[in-house]
Design an enzyme around this catalytic site. Structure first.
Site, mmCIF file in Angstrom:
data_model
loop_
_atom_site.group_PDB
_atom_site.id
_atom_site.type_symbol
_atom_site.label_atom_id
_atom_site.label_comp_id
_atom_site.label_asym_id
_atom_site.label_seq_id
_atom_site.Cartn_x
_atom_site.Cartn_y
_atom_site.Cartn_z
ATOM 1 N N GLU A 1 0.829 -1.213 0.000
ATOM 2 C CA GLU A 1 0.000 0.000 0.000
ATOM 3 C C GLU A 1 0.866 1.269 0.000
ATOM 4 O O GLU A 1 0.426 2.326 0.456
ATOM 5 C CB GLU A 1 -0.959 0.013 1.213
ATOM 6 C CG GLU A 1 -1.877 -1.180 1.326
ATOM 7 C CD GLU A 1 -2.959 -1.255 0.242
ATOM 8 O OE1 GLU A 1 -3.012 -0.349 -0.621
ATOM 9 O OE2 GLU A 1 -3.720 -2.242 0.255
ATOM 10 N N HIS B 1 -2.427 1.715 8.521
ATOM 11 C CA HIS B 1 -3.540 0.928 7.979
ATOM 12 C C HIS B 1 -3.669 -0.362 8.779
ATOM 13 O O HIS B 1 -2.687 -1.080 8.950
ATOM 14 C CB HIS B 1 -3.269 0.608 6.499
ATOM 15 C CG HIS B 1 -4.184 -0.425 5.924
ATOM 16 N ND1 HIS B 1 -5.554 -0.298 5.928
ATOM 17 C CD2 HIS B 1 -3.937 -1.624 5.333
ATOM 18 C CE1 HIS B 1 -6.097 -1.356 5.362
ATOM 19 N NE2 HIS B 1 -5.139 -2.186 4.995
ATOM 20 N N HIS C 1 -6.501 -3.785 9.983
ATOM 21 C CA HIS C 1 -7.723 -4.543 9.715
ATOM 22 C C HIS C 1 -8.522 -4.657 11.010
ATOM 23 O O HIS C 1 -8.499 -5.699 11.679
ATOM 24 C CB HIS C 1 -7.364 -5.918 9.146
ATOM 25 C CG HIS C 1 -6.710 -5.862 7.803
ATOM 26 N ND1 HIS C 1 -6.200 -6.972 7.169
ATOM 27 C CD2 HIS C 1 -6.491 -4.823 6.958
ATOM 28 C CE1 HIS C 1 -5.683 -6.614 5.989
ATOM 29 N NE2 HIS C 1 -5.847 -5.312 5.845
ATOM 30 N N GLU D 1 -15.920 10.806 24.307
ATOM 31 C CA GLU D 1 -14.645 11.393 23.880
ATOM 32 C C GLU D 1 -14.462 11.363 22.356
ATOM 33 O O GLU D 1 -13.593 12.049 21.832
ATOM 34 C CB GLU D 1 -13.472 10.692 24.558
ATOM 35 C CG GLU D 1 -13.292 9.266 24.085
ATOM 36 C CD GLU D 1 -11.943 8.673 24.480
ATOM 37 O OE1 GLU D 1 -11.286 9.222 25.372
ATOM 38 O OE2 GLU D 1 -11.571 7.666 23.873
ATOM 39 N N HIS E 1 -12.720 -3.963 4.557
ATOM 40 C CA HIS E 1 -11.268 -4.154 4.538
ATOM 41 C C HIS E 1 -10.585 -3.637 5.811
ATOM 42 O O HIS E 1 -9.883 -4.388 6.482
ATOM 43 C CB HIS E 1 -10.688 -3.466 3.285
ATOM 44 C CG HIS E 1 -9.221 -3.669 3.099
ATOM 45 N ND1 HIS E 1 -8.613 -3.686 1.873
ATOM 46 C CD2 HIS E 1 -8.213 -3.841 4.000
ATOM 47 C CE1 HIS E 1 -7.316 -3.889 2.010
ATOM 48 N NE2 HIS E 1 -7.062 -3.982 3.300
HETATM 49 O O1 2HA Z 1 -1.637 -7.133 3.401
HETATM 50 O O2 2HA Z 1 -3.309 -4.874 4.489
HETATM 51 O O3 2HA Z 1 -4.225 -3.778 2.277
HETATM 52 C C1 2HA Z 1 -1.427 -5.801 3.533
HETATM 53 C C2 2HA Z 1 -2.700 -5.110 3.480
HETATM 54 C C3 2HA Z 1 -3.218 -4.704 2.167
HETATM 55 ZN ZN ZN Z 2 -5.269 -4.132 4.235
#
Ligand code: 2HA
Ligand code: ZN
Length: 275
Positions: free
Chosen positions: A116, A140, A142, A170, A211
């Protein structure tokens, strides 16, 4: 100084491991990047290899020319960062056009920066400009509960922002600008990077439907704290909806206005609609 001894690298490793312990990084899920300060680059200069091959970023980020980033590696597992950081992450340098990068440290067993990277660098460019240079971290993850919500809430900024704000007092203070929603898109490419960075002009948080989430912040504490706060609020929504399908009482639009006044945060009226 050895790269691994520097405070910014230790902070990065700790944040990555905190994310792993939260359960947000199954297998190779998620990625983290940090725009390194000039003085931090200088402190590790002798450990940086300046002979690497230039590789195309896949987009153009001219405002980031010459910047250095600490990044997680593509296909690497967050679970392993704490035990083999030199295998799992890299320091990269951008060229003077912001179109190519080269690896200066790390990824000792080969590999590439995060899949990414395009999204991260486009978000860094947008947030560096909008924060006057303050924002340095893009994360990023998950996040389980936020992902679950993307199956049952309309994929609209105003719905997610309002529902998440209502779950914990909050929240509007931690993310007063609200959060943006990217509909499902193929990850790893330029299109999702463009869509995310458009939202990041307005927000510090973007949800990727089905995602995960992207967060931006000044340092590791603020960025991790932001991800954690949004995800915890999503967990409360899930618990609340599991007990009964509607709310008996909640925080009202006027409550939010009163909170904004006392905590000196501007809460956009577009999120304080009557339901
Ligand atoms: O595997 O999270 O979006 C990496 C990620 C791709
Ligand atoms: Zn991801």
């Amino acid at each position: 100084m050895r790269v691994l001894d520097s405070e910014f690298v230790q902070g990065f490793i700790r944040m990555a491991n905190d994310g792993w312990e939260q359960g947000w990084h199954e297998r190779n899920g998620g990625n983290l990047t940090y725009r390194i300060k000039k003085e931090e680059v200088e402190s590790v200069a002798e450990a940086l290899n300046k002979e690497g091959e230039w590789e195309a970023i896949g987009t153009s980020v001219p405002k980031l020319e010459g910047e250095y980033f600490l990044v997680t590696g593509s296909g690497k597992f967050f679970r392993n960062i704490i035990i083999k950081p030199e295998d799992s992450m890299a320091i990269i340098e951008l060229d003077d056009k912001g179109e190519n990068y080269r690896i200066c440290w790390g990824l000792v067993n080969g590999g590439r920066p995060t899949s990414e990277l395009t999204s991260h660098l486009m978000n860094h460019e947008v947030k560096m400009i909008s924060s006057g240079g303050k924002h340095r971290v893009i994360y990023h993850a998950h996040t389980t509960n936020v992902i679950a919500l993307t199956f049952i809430l309309p994929l609209e900024d105003k719905v997610f922002t309002r529902e998440l704000w209502e779950m914990a007092t909050e929240c509007p203070v931690v993310f007063p600008d609200g959060i943006g929603i990217v509909p499902w898109m193929v990850p790893g490419g330029r299109d999702i990077a463009v869509a995310t960075s458009e939202l990041m002009k307005e927000y510090d948080v973007a949800v990727w439907a089905h995602h995960g989430m992207f967060c931006s912040g000044e340092d590791f504490d603020f960025t991790f704290g932001l991800m954690h706060t949004v995800e915890k609020s999503a967990e409360i929504i899930i618990k609340m909806l599991s007990m009964r399908p509607d709310k008996l009482q909640t925080i009202t639009p006027q409550n939010f206005r009163d909170l904004g006044r006392d905590f000196k945060v501007t809460l956009p009226e577009k999120f304080l609609y009557e339901k």
